[in-house]
Design a protein around this motif. Structure first.
Motif, PDB file in Angstrom:
ATOM      1  N   UNK A   1      -8.196   3.729  -4.770  1.00  0.00           N
ATOM      2  CA  UNK A   1      -7.020   2.936  -4.452  1.00  0.00           C
ATOM      3  C   UNK A   1      -5.776   3.753  -4.803  1.00  0.00           C
ATOM      4  N   UNK A   2      -4.690   3.492  -4.086  1.00  0.00           N
ATOM      5  CA  UNK A   2      -3.427   4.164  -4.372  1.00  0.00           C
ATOM      6  C   UNK A   2      -2.481   3.136  -4.977  1.00  0.00           C
ATOM      7  N   UNK A   3      -2.533   3.063  -6.322  1.00  0.00           N
ATOM      8  CA  UNK A   3      -1.765   2.027  -6.997  1.00  0.00           C
ATOM      9  C   UNK A   3      -2.300   0.661  -6.613  1.00  0.00           C
ATOM     10  N   UNK A   4      -1.408  -0.175  -6.095  1.00  0.00           N
ATOM     11  CA  UNK A   4      -1.814  -1.509  -5.657  1.00  0.00           C
ATOM     12  C   UNK A   4      -2.325  -1.517  -4.217  1.00  0.00           C
ATOM     13  N   UNK A   5      -2.230  -0.355  -3.549  1.00  0.00           N
ATOM     14  CA  UNK A   5      -2.675  -0.260  -2.158  1.00  0.00           C
ATOM     15  C   UNK A   5      -4.159   0.082  -2.110  1.00  0.00           C
ATOM     16  N   UNK A   6      -4.964  -0.827  -1.530  1.00  0.00           N
ATOM     17  CA  UNK A   6      -6.396  -0.588  -1.394  1.00  0.00           C
ATOM     18  C   UNK A   6      -6.641   0.297  -0.183  1.00  0.00           C
ATOM     19  N   UNK A   7      -7.440   1.354  -0.361  1.00  0.00           N
ATOM     20  CA  UNK A   7      -7.732   2.291   0.716  1.00  0.00           C
ATOM     21  C   UNK A   7      -9.070   1.989   1.391  1.00  0.00           C
ATOM     22  N   UNK A   8      -9.636   0.790   1.172  1.00  0.00           N
ATOM     23  CA  UNK A   8     -10.889   0.424   1.833  1.00  0.00           C
ATOM     24  C   UNK A   8     -10.897  -1.077   2.148  1.00  0.00           C
ATOM     25  N   UNK A   9     -11.719  -1.394   3.152  1.00  0.00           N
ATOM     26  CA  UNK A   9     -11.879  -2.809   3.550  1.00  0.00           C
ATOM     27  C   UNK A   9     -13.291  -2.989   4.095  1.00  0.00           C
TER      28      UNK A   9
END
Length: 402
Positions: A350-358
């Motif tokens: 993850x990039x901080x609060x940004x999730x890089x997967x779904x």
């Protein structure tokens, strides 16, 4: 080591000592300093008046030199614009009668501490005095070569600073052109004077130090030491130096060994910067207004460049983040939500609060139905380059489970 001619002049007499630094380029700088020095040198002689009276005598001699320069330009128009600085004093008992104009300097070494006595008549010094720039900024300012006061054909009655100075036994007075103080730092000058074995040795060491910095300008040094008792004049012949000298004057020991080494080299020890010619500027207020306007324009350009630079950096960062995120979304992996086997799109990080997967697909395969090794592999995740590759991984797990 850069200039093809010597625009400095100096004089060391019985009572009078001075340095002059000419300006006006090849055609006039050396002429200006030589004429002024030879004219003022006529004032050398035992003072008969008080220190204050002697100071006035020296000031008048300086103004007479200024008239000499103006008359010379009248006879030789090709020398128009030539000028020279002047810094010198006459010894009167235990006092010094000082006169000064330009940016040549007088220093005092007293109790092993160096102090600058004169104030430069330069544009940058005016900016420093008004608080617009610092001393450090003045050293690299693009207008540091602009003189506010000089002798020459530019002013019929220039303002000459005069002062009576007290002396003590052991004082060492240093007169120099800006070829020394413009390139050798004051702490280095102080160190050389403190470690001196003789005045002549210190003069040589100071000039050697300037040479070691590439000597981009002419350098002239005069040293005078205050003694407890009147000093007997051993050499009755006054000493001229630089362009004011009629012929090269032999010196004990000739040129120092260090100087011989430096002069014989094809290049100086350090690459010498390009020396901008000093020039006189009489329109002080107009020049200041012009420079302020130029500074505002330069600051405006700097702000615009900074803004455009910041925008370019932000765009580059944003582009990198966008394309980086796009790349992560082209990746897949097989993992679990703790209950079933899931195909995820993206990467695990993850990039901080940004999730890089779904979640791409929920396979519906219960995690508990897998054997121990497969369960551990799924929990650690299995990377895939595409959704099809991820499905193949799930099929293999399902086949094995069956």
């Amino acid at each position: 080591m850069v200039r093809s001619n010597n625009q400095d002049s100096a004089f060391a007499g019985d009572y009078l000592f001075l340095v002059a630094d000419g300006m006006g380029g090849h055609a006039g700088g050396d002429v200006a300093s030589a004429l002024a020095t030879q004219q003022i040198a006529q004032s050398d002689g035992e003072p008969t008046g008080s220190p204050k009276e002697t100071t006035e005598i020296l000031r008048k001699a300086v103004l007479a030199a200024n008239r000499k320069l103006r008359d010379t330009v009248g006879d030789r128009p090709e020398l128009a614009g030539m000028g020279t600085t002047f810094t010198g004093f006459i010894t009167v008992d235990d006092k010094l009668a000082l006169a000064h104009i330009g940016d040549s300097r007088l220093y005092l070494l007293r109790d092993n501490t160096l102090k600058q006595i004169t104030i430069d008549h330069t544009f940058v010094q005016r900016l420093v005095d008004s608080g617009k720039i610092t001393e450090e900024e003045a050293k690299i300012h693009p207008r540091r070569s602009v003189l506010m006061r000089v002798l020459g054909d530019v002013d019929s009655s220039p303002e000459v600073d005069t002062e009576v100075l007290d002396t003590r036994p052991g004082d060492v007075w240093l007169l120099c052109s800006d070829g020394l103080c413009g390139y050798v730092e004051d702490p280095d000058i102080e160190k050389i004077l403190r470690r001196r074995n003789s005045l002549q040795g210190a003069v040589d060491a100071l000039i050697d130090k300037s040479l070691a910095h590439g000597a981009p300008d002419n350098v002239t040094v005069v040293l005078v030491e205050t003694t407890a008792e009147p000093h007997e004049i051993v050499d009755p012949n006054p000493r001229f130096a630089g362009s004011a000298a009629n012929a090269p004057e032999p010196r004990d020991g000739s040129v120092s060994t260090a100087r011989n080494r430096l002069l014989n080299r094809r290049r100086p020890v350090r690459k010498a910067p390009v020396v901008e010619e000093s020039h006189f500027e009489s329109r002080i207020d107009e020049y200041l207004a012009e420079l302020i306007a130029e500074t505002k324009r330069r600051n405006r350009r700097r702000r615009l460049l900074w803004i455009f630079g910041a925008l370019a950096v932000l765009i580059a960062i944003g582009g990198a983040m966008f394309f980086g995120y796009q790349w992560t979304q082209s990746r897949y992996y097989v993992g679990t939500d703790g209950e079933t086997v899931i195909i995820f799109r993206g990467v695990q990080q993850d990039l901080g609060s940004l999730s890089l997967h779904s979640v791409a697909e929920d396979t519906g395969i219960p995690l508990k139905t897998l054997d121990g090794n497969e369960r551990r592999q799924v929990e650690r995740t299995l990377s895939a380059g595409s959704i099809e590759e991820a499905r193949d991984i799930v099929l293999r797990i399902g086949d094995t489970n069956e």
